[in-house]
Design an enzyme around this catalytic site. Structure first.
Site, mmCIF file in Angstrom:
data_model
loop_
_atom_site.group_PDB
_atom_site.id
_atom_site.type_symbol
_atom_site.label_atom_id
_atom_site.label_comp_id
_atom_site.label_asym_id
_atom_site.label_seq_id
_atom_site.Cartn_x
_atom_site.Cartn_y
_atom_site.Cartn_z
ATOM 1 N N HIS A 52 0.842 -1.198 0.000
ATOM 2 C CA HIS A 52 0.000 0.000 0.000
ATOM 3 C C HIS A 52 0.877 1.247 0.000
ATOM 4 C CE1 HIS A 52 -2.986 2.761 2.313
ATOM 5 N NE2 HIS A 52 -2.976 3.025 1.022
ATOM 6 N N GLU A 93 2.849 0.337 3.357
ATOM 7 C CA GLU A 93 2.399 -0.800 4.168
ATOM 8 C C GLU A 93 2.611 -2.080 3.367
ATOM 9 O OE1 GLU A 93 -1.231 0.182 7.047
ATOM 10 O OE2 GLU A 93 -1.703 0.657 4.966
#
Length: 283
Positions: free
Chosen positions: A140, A152
């Protein structure tokens, strides 16, 4: 990670940003989208972003030209056959991502890592569409990708530890800082951020304060760099609504219900900066 070949599917805001940071880190990138026009727009945006860095003396003209030369655009998935890592960065839509991943898994090498850039969709669910799902992982990235330091790295139920470690190493190699997160709706950052923005929309909807005062309260009172409603406009209200709907369905908890005003604004096409109007007007 030098010498790695990277594939990026989706030449939009997130995709061309990911391609840019990979190219600036010295990696060869193949950028794929559905049409020549979409590819051309993505490459043009990437080039403009590099040019801005040159004008700000944050990148030399030679380094900019070298980075741009490392990115090749195409509409042909077959061009990804030799990639070591492919990152799907299409719109936050489950059905679309599943179609792309199924098509991609038929093309790439068996030892290639397949990643998805998603802010909320289950990594476990997406991995089920991929051959050898143990090589699938979530990455992410945050918008704008060239400026935001965090990524992430999300492991699904099927993700192997080796894949997770390769993903963490890749993120570090492109100059970003990874955090390792377990699969859950919204992962870690958006699990905290998006409900906060949604609550700010409830505050506005209920007439407790104006948009300007809500944002001033959070910037001056909580030391946030940007107010939640201005941030909503930057993210895109349609994206925020999609994430809240994922939360609502995933947790089956009424505290994650989208604010009715958020639904109304999306229905009206007031999506924020990208549409010219959201909680604020943009010209």
């Amino acid at each position: 990670m030098s010498g790695q070949r990277i594939g990026v599917i989706g030449a939009g805001t997130m995709g061309n940003g990911i391609a840019q940071v990979c190219a600036m880190a010295g990696l060869d990138v193949t950028l794929v989208d559905v049409s020549d026009a979409a590819v051309a727009r993505g490459l043009a945006t990437l080039g403009n972003s590099l040019e801005r860095l040159v004008k700000k003396d944050k990148l030399t003209a030679a380094a900019s030209a070298a980075a741009l030369a490392r990115v090749q655009g195409t509409t042909d998935y077959a061009a990804l056959a030799g990639a070591d890592l492919v990152i799907e960065a299409a719109t936050e839509n489950l059905a679309l991502k599943l179609r792309i991943l199924q098509q991609l898994a038929e093309v790439v090498r068996e030892d290639a890592v397949i990643a998805t850039n998603t802010s909320s969709i289950s990594i476990t669910q997406l991995a089920a569409a991929v051959k050898a799902p143990e090589r699938f992982v979530g990455m992410h990235f945050f918008n704008p990708v060239p400026l935001m330091a965090l990524v992430e790295v999300i492991g699904g139920l099927q993700t192997s530890e080796a894949t997770r470690e390769r993903a963490l190493a890749f993120v570090r190699s492109i100059g970003k800082t990874p955090i390792a997160v377990k699969n859950s709706p919204g992962f870690a950052v958006n699990r905290i951020l998006v409900p906060m923005i949604n609550e700010a929309i409830f505050v506005l909807q209920e007439g407790l304060a104006s948009a300007e005062d809500i944002d001033a309260g959070m910037t001056l009172g909580c030391n946030q760099p940007i107010g939640p409603l201005a941030l909503a406009d930057l993210i895109g209200l349609d994206t925020l609504l999609a994430v809240m709907q994922v939360f609502s369905e995933g947790f089956d908890d009424p505290k994650y219900r989208p604010a009715p005003l958020l639904k109304e604004m999306v229905a009206a096409g007031r999506l924020g900066r990208k549409s010219g109007r959201g909680f604020y007007a943009y010209t």
